[in-house]
Design a protein around this motif. Sequence first.
Motif, PDB file in Angstrom:
ATOM      1  N   UNK A  36      22.862 -18.574  83.602  1.00 43.13           N
ATOM      2  CA  UNK A  36      23.074 -17.519  82.622  1.00 43.13           C
ATOM      3  C   UNK A  36      24.371 -17.792  81.885  1.00 43.13           C
ATOM      4  N   UNK A  37      24.273 -17.936  80.561  1.00 38.88           N
ATOM      5  CA  UNK A  37      25.431 -18.252  79.729  1.00 38.88           C
ATOM      6  C   UNK A  37      25.500 -17.283  78.550  1.00 38.88           C
ATOM      7  N   UNK A  38      26.679 -17.091  77.967  1.00 44.88           N
ATOM      8  CA  UNK A  38      26.793 -16.221  76.791  1.00 44.88           C
ATOM      9  C   UNK A  38      25.934 -16.743  75.642  1.00 44.88           C
ATOM     10  N   UNK A  39      25.357 -15.823  74.876  1.00 48.90           N
ATOM     11  CA  UNK A  39      24.536 -16.212  73.733  1.00 48.90           C
ATOM     12  C   UNK A  39      25.396 -16.935  72.691  1.00 48.90           C
ATOM     13  N   UNK A  40      24.785 -17.919  72.022  1.00 51.07           N
ATOM     14  CA  UNK A  40      25.475 -18.666  70.971  1.00 51.07           C
ATOM     15  C   UNK A  40      24.453 -19.068  69.918  1.00 51.07           C
ATOM     16  N   UNK A 169      18.457 -22.866  69.677  1.00 55.12           N
ATOM     17  CA  UNK A 169      18.934 -22.938  71.053  1.00 55.12           C
ATOM     18  C   UNK A 169      17.801 -22.447  71.946  1.00 55.12           C
ATOM     19  N   UNK A 170      17.315 -23.312  72.821  1.00 55.84           N
ATOM     20  CA  UNK A 170      16.155 -23.005  73.651  1.00 55.84           C
ATOM     21  C   UNK A 170      16.577 -22.831  75.112  1.00 55.84           C
ATOM     22  N   UNK A 171      17.349 -21.778  75.356  1.00 55.45           N
ATOM     23  CA  UNK A 171      17.725 -21.461  76.717  1.00 55.45           C
ATOM     24  C   UNK A 171      18.816 -22.358  77.273  1.00 55.45           C
ATOM     25  N   UNK A 172      18.849 -22.443  78.603  1.00 57.30           N
ATOM     26  CA  UNK A 172      19.896 -23.186  79.294  1.00 57.30           C
ATOM     27  C   UNK A 172      19.289 -24.080  80.361  1.00 57.30           C
TER      28      UNK A 172
END
Length: 364
Positions: A36-40, A169-172
């Motif tokens: 889980x990372x901050x949205x960018x 950006x397609x997720x992490x």
Amino acid sequence: MDPKKKAITAAVVGTALGVGGLVVVAMPASAGDAPKLPAISAEDLVQSVMTADPGPFDGTVSVSNDLGLPAVGGAIPGMSALNVDSAHVFSDGTGKAKISLTNGASQETIVRDGTTVWDYHSSNNSATKTTIPADVATQHDMGAGELADPATATKELLAKVRENSTVSVDGTANVADRPAYELVFTPKPTERTLLREIRVAVDSQTRMPLRLSVLSNGTTAPALQVAFTDVKFAPQSADLFTFTPPQGAKVTEKTAKVDDQTKALADEAKQDTKLVGDGWDTVITGKVPADALSGKKPAGASGAEGRNADPQQLLSRFAKRVNGTWGSGYLFTTKVGGAVLTDDGRFAAGAVPEQVLYEALGQK
């Protein structure tokens, strides 16, 4: 070891299988749950990649290819690099670098300390020491291709396809045990290419690309992969970037220079080579040296520096005979692109369908 899972320095990305100047690489499956990372936004992530300065690091780089290339051994420059078993890359963050390549029981070590490049081969206990004068280093980035990493390759790639792509950006993902964003480039509908998408796994902290990927049309598996399998961002010991030949090693010393003949050859190649189109469907066209198809050794070459096989025999065995309004020659294809070599020495190569190659050859 599965031949599709050989590990190798990312130098291969820049030298062995670039098609039309476009780096084409693919990625393995991610390990573990997506972090889980901050949205960018995609644009902010692209900008952060282009300006990233991760500093010193060391890591193992792996390459896995499913291009369907023929087994031609050392007959084609760059092909043997795909058989390397493992590679370790070190960088001090200021231009000094070291690469250790292992293939079976033999090892090649390349060390650059800024003004000197050492290239050592354990198989025959030989080393070449190349001194790089300041003026040559300024005009030419000596050794940069040999000491590349996924970050360098990514920046070159983005410059090629960014304006002709839909970026998202397609997720992490977890890459080399580090949380990363998945940056995806998809060709716009107007692009004529065999590639479906390019993915870049971007380290969430340093913004350094940890993995590059491409998927070609009509396939579900990656065509070619380059990625860090482990990486550590930390100061590197200064002694990593110095090299002392082992006892008994045969050492050859030379000074890098750009003489009049080299300049003339470079100018001629530049005049004969041009890019047709742009973005994903770029095709590079040009001419090969007259002796390239004759099987003759280049002037001054001997032994391994000379020809390893008859080019005409290789073409007949691994390429398809083709002809059209542009002339006649041989077509070589992979899952991600192709190349045409005409009987009169012209060539066209790109990550495109063969018809686009023929159209490029027909342009004046």
